[in-house]
Write an enzyme that holds these catalytic residues in place. Structure first.
Site, short mmCIF file in Angstrom:
data_model
loop_
_atom_site.label_atom_id
_atom_site.label_comp_id
_atom_site.label_asym_id
_atom_site.label_seq_id
_atom_site.Cartn_x
_atom_site.Cartn_y
_atom_site.Cartn_z
N HIS A 40 0.47 -1.21 -0.32
CA HIS A 40 -0.12 0.11 0.30
C HIS A 40 1.08 1.51 0.05
O HIS A 40 1.67 1.58 1.16
CB HIS A 40 -0.90 0.33 1.36
CG HIS A 40 -2.27 0.93 0.90
ND1 HIS A 40 -3.41 0.45 0.44
CD2 HIS A 40 -2.21 2.47 1.49
CE1 HIS A 40 -4.10 1.58 1.15
NE2 HIS A 40 -3.46 2.39 1.89
N LYS A 185 -11.07 5.92 -3.37
CA LYS A 185 -9.68 6.72 -2.89
C LYS A 185 -8.49 6.11 -4.07
O LYS A 185 -7.95 4.74 -3.31
CB LYS A 185 -9.03 7.48 -1.81
CG LYS A 185 -8.60 8.10 -1.12
CD LYS A 185 -8.80 7.92 -0.04
CE LYS A 185 -7.39 8.59 1.13
NZ LYS A 185 -7.89 9.10 2.37
N LYS A 187 -4.34 6.59 -4.49
CA LYS A 187 -3.39 7.14 -3.78
C LYS A 187 -2.27 7.69 -4.61
O LYS A 187 -1.81 7.46 -5.45
CB LYS A 187 -2.63 5.97 -2.99
CG LYS A 187 -3.64 6.16 -1.18
CD LYS A 187 -3.65 7.24 -1.21
CE LYS A 187 -3.46 7.36 0.90
NZ LYS A 187 -3.55 8.56 1.47
N ASP A 216 -5.67 11.26 -3.31
CA ASP A 216 -5.60 11.96 -2.29
C ASP A 216 -3.56 12.17 -2.92
O ASP A 216 -3.26 10.90 -2.64
CB ASP A 216 -5.00 10.98 -0.67
CG ASP A 216 -4.60 11.04 0.41
OD1 ASP A 216 -4.76 10.60 1.65
OD2 ASP A 216 -3.87 12.32 0.48
N GLU A 242 -7.36 15.16 -1.69
CA GLU A 242 -7.37 16.03 -0.29
C GLU A 242 -5.66 15.40 -0.06
O GLU A 242 -4.74 15.20 -1.16
CB GLU A 242 -7.76 13.94 0.14
CG GLU A 242 -7.44 13.89 1.37
CD GLU A 242 -7.75 12.80 1.89
OE1 GLU A 242 -8.34 11.59 1.01
OE2 GLU A 242 -7.17 12.13 3.22
N ASP A 267 -6.63 17.09 5.52
CA ASP A 267 -6.18 15.99 5.76
C ASP A 267 -5.07 16.35 7.47
O ASP A 267 -5.47 16.87 7.99
CB ASP A 267 -5.76 14.31 5.05
CG ASP A 267 -6.15 13.35 6.25
OD1 ASP A 267 -5.77 11.95 5.35
OD2 ASP A 267 -6.30 13.36 7.26
N LYS A 291 -10.50 11.69 12.38
CA LYS A 291 -9.69 11.09 12.28
C LYS A 291 -9.08 10.69 14.07
O LYS A 291 -9.21 11.68 14.78
CB LYS A 291 -8.02 10.06 11.62
CG LYS A 291 -9.04 10.78 9.99
CD LYS A 291 -7.36 10.76 9.25
CE LYS A 291 -7.58 10.43 7.71
NZ LYS A 291 -5.88 10.01 7.33
N GLU A 345 -14.10 6.14 5.19
CA GLU A 345 -13.83 5.34 4.36
C GLU A 345 -12.46 3.93 5.57
O GLU A 345 -11.35 3.35 5.23
CB GLU A 345 -12.02 5.45 4.13
CG GLU A 345 -11.01 6.38 4.30
CD GLU A 345 -10.19 7.67 4.44
OE1 GLU A 345 -10.13 7.84 3.12
OE2 GLU A 345 -9.23 7.95 5.12
#
Ligand code: MUC
Ligand code: MG
Length: 392
Positions: A40, A185, A187, A216, A242, A267, A291, A345
């Site tokens: 990831h 989403k 990345k 993002d 984002e 964020d 968050k 998410e």
């Protein structure tokens, strides 16, 4: 049997029969290394496993509550690492709380703030465990201790982050087929900007126009790059951008927010509520990612939601790839927010090879269900915890 209260709350006319002694007996932290099903990638880190700190709070009545602190690639997404979280809990937060009444959530948060500056993931994990333990003691879901539910499920975005557009297209199609996720989403920021746009074009072409795509950038672009690239994102009908620029560059974020018709999602630019008030005042974006690793606690996260909304900023239920434990803590709070325009998410439980709980959170019809039952609504799978616990 009446509840034993500590000296710091006024004596009652008669002890309330809430059950048993909810003073905190111990707080134990365990470092967990949970493999993910694939790599990831973010602009500034890349993982093949999730680093968590599992928190177990035991009360004098024998009840144990659980919580989870998440990290992403060590001290890379934020400044906390599993080692720093473990040390903050063992050396500062536990000593500050042992003997206190677990039900005094606000007073316990003040004690934690006095014991440690920031360290938000650590504090949020401890508070989650306190809420879980009190919820089990009272036989109530945590949401009932936070104002009650306005929803028992919510939309849930899946993150595409391998960097291989072909693999990502297949992965997204599988999520659509399973009816688990229909919004994605993507990345960006770890390849060249040109490669990012080509990858997005491939995904948009493969998924069609009806699928919602957000991106993002995790702080990787400059203002100049945003000026150059945002028109391409508009062409691709991206729904949210984002954190495109560095968290500290608030003026630049406000300038690029004013230039595009795509709302910016704030964020990393706002952890504390005063940081949130500042970025809101400076018009850095139109949506805020809530968050626990930023707010440092469930009550503080609710206050963040109120601050954002008072500025007309919409809410997005963010994550840091938590397991079902951390996801359940977020769900407990998110379920009580009157408005959560962008859903959540919390795909974390499904990117782990093994979750940490006996019954992972339920994903169905493109939504994630808020777990029912007392406390956070999840119970540990001790065998999996033993298997993934770091040998200290
Ligand atoms: C972030 O920056 O949003 C949430 C999902 C993901 O893939 O990364 C995290 C952190
Ligand atoms: Mg983000």
């Amino acid at each position: 049997m009446s509840i034993n209260v500590t000296e710091n709350i006024p004596p009652r006319a008669a002890p309330i029969e809430l059950g048993r002694d909810t003073r905190i007996r111990s707080i134990v932290a365990t470092i967990i290394e949970a493999p993910t099903v694939r790599r990831h990638k973010l602009s500034n880190t890349e993982i093949a496993h999730q680093g968590f700190v599992l928190v177990r709070v035991q009360l004098e009545n024998g009840v144990t509550g659980i919580g989870e602190a998440s990290t992403l690639g060590g001290p890379r997404w934020a400044e906390e690492s599993v080692e720093s979280i473990w040390a903050a809990i063992a050396n500062y937060l536990e000593p500050a709380l042992v003997g206190q009444n677990a039900m005094l959530f606000e007073a316990n948060a003040v004690r934690m703030a006095k014991a440690a500056t920031r360290n938000f993931a650590a504090k949020a994990a401890v508070e989650s465990a306190l809420f879980d333990a009190v919820g089990h003691t009272l036989g109530l879901p945590v949401s009932a201790l936070l104002g009650g539910q306005v929803r028992d499920r919510m939309g849930v975005i899946w993150a595409l982050a391998s960097g291989d557009a072909g693999q990502e297209l297949e992965e997204a199609r599988e999520k659509l087929r399973l009816r688990h996720h229909k919004d994605f989403k993507i990345k960006l920021g770890f390849n060249s900007p040109e490669a990012d746009i080509v990858r997005l074009q491939h995904l948009r072409a493969g998924l069609g126009d009806d699928v919602k795509l957000i991106v993002d950038v995790n702080q990787a672009w400059t203002e100049a790059l945003c000026i150059r690239l945002f028109p391409a994102l508009e062409e691709l009908n991206v729904a949210l951008i984002e954190q495109p620029v560095q968290a500290s560059q608030r003026e630049a974020m406000a300038r690029v927010a004013a230039r595009t018709r795509i709302p910016l999602l704030i964020d990393e630019a706002a952890f504390t509520n005063s940081e949130l008030a500042s970025v809101a005042t400076q018009a850095c974006g139109s949506v805020y990612s809530l968050k626990l690793v930023k707010s440092g606690g469930l009550l503080e996260l609710k206050r963040a939601a109120g601050i954002a909304q008072s500025f007309g900023i919409e809410l997005y239920g963010g994550c840091l790839l938590e397991s079902s434990i951390g996801a359940a803590a977020h769900m407990a709070v998110f379920s009580t927010l009157p408005r959560l325009e962008w859903g959540s998410e919390h795909f974390g439980p499904r990117i782990l090879v093994e979750d940490l709980v006996a019954a992972p959170l339920v994903f169905e019809e493109f939504e994630i269900r808020v777990p029912a039952g007392p406390g956070l609504g999840v119970t540990l799978d001790e065998d999996k915890v033993r298997m993934m616990a770091r040998k200290m």
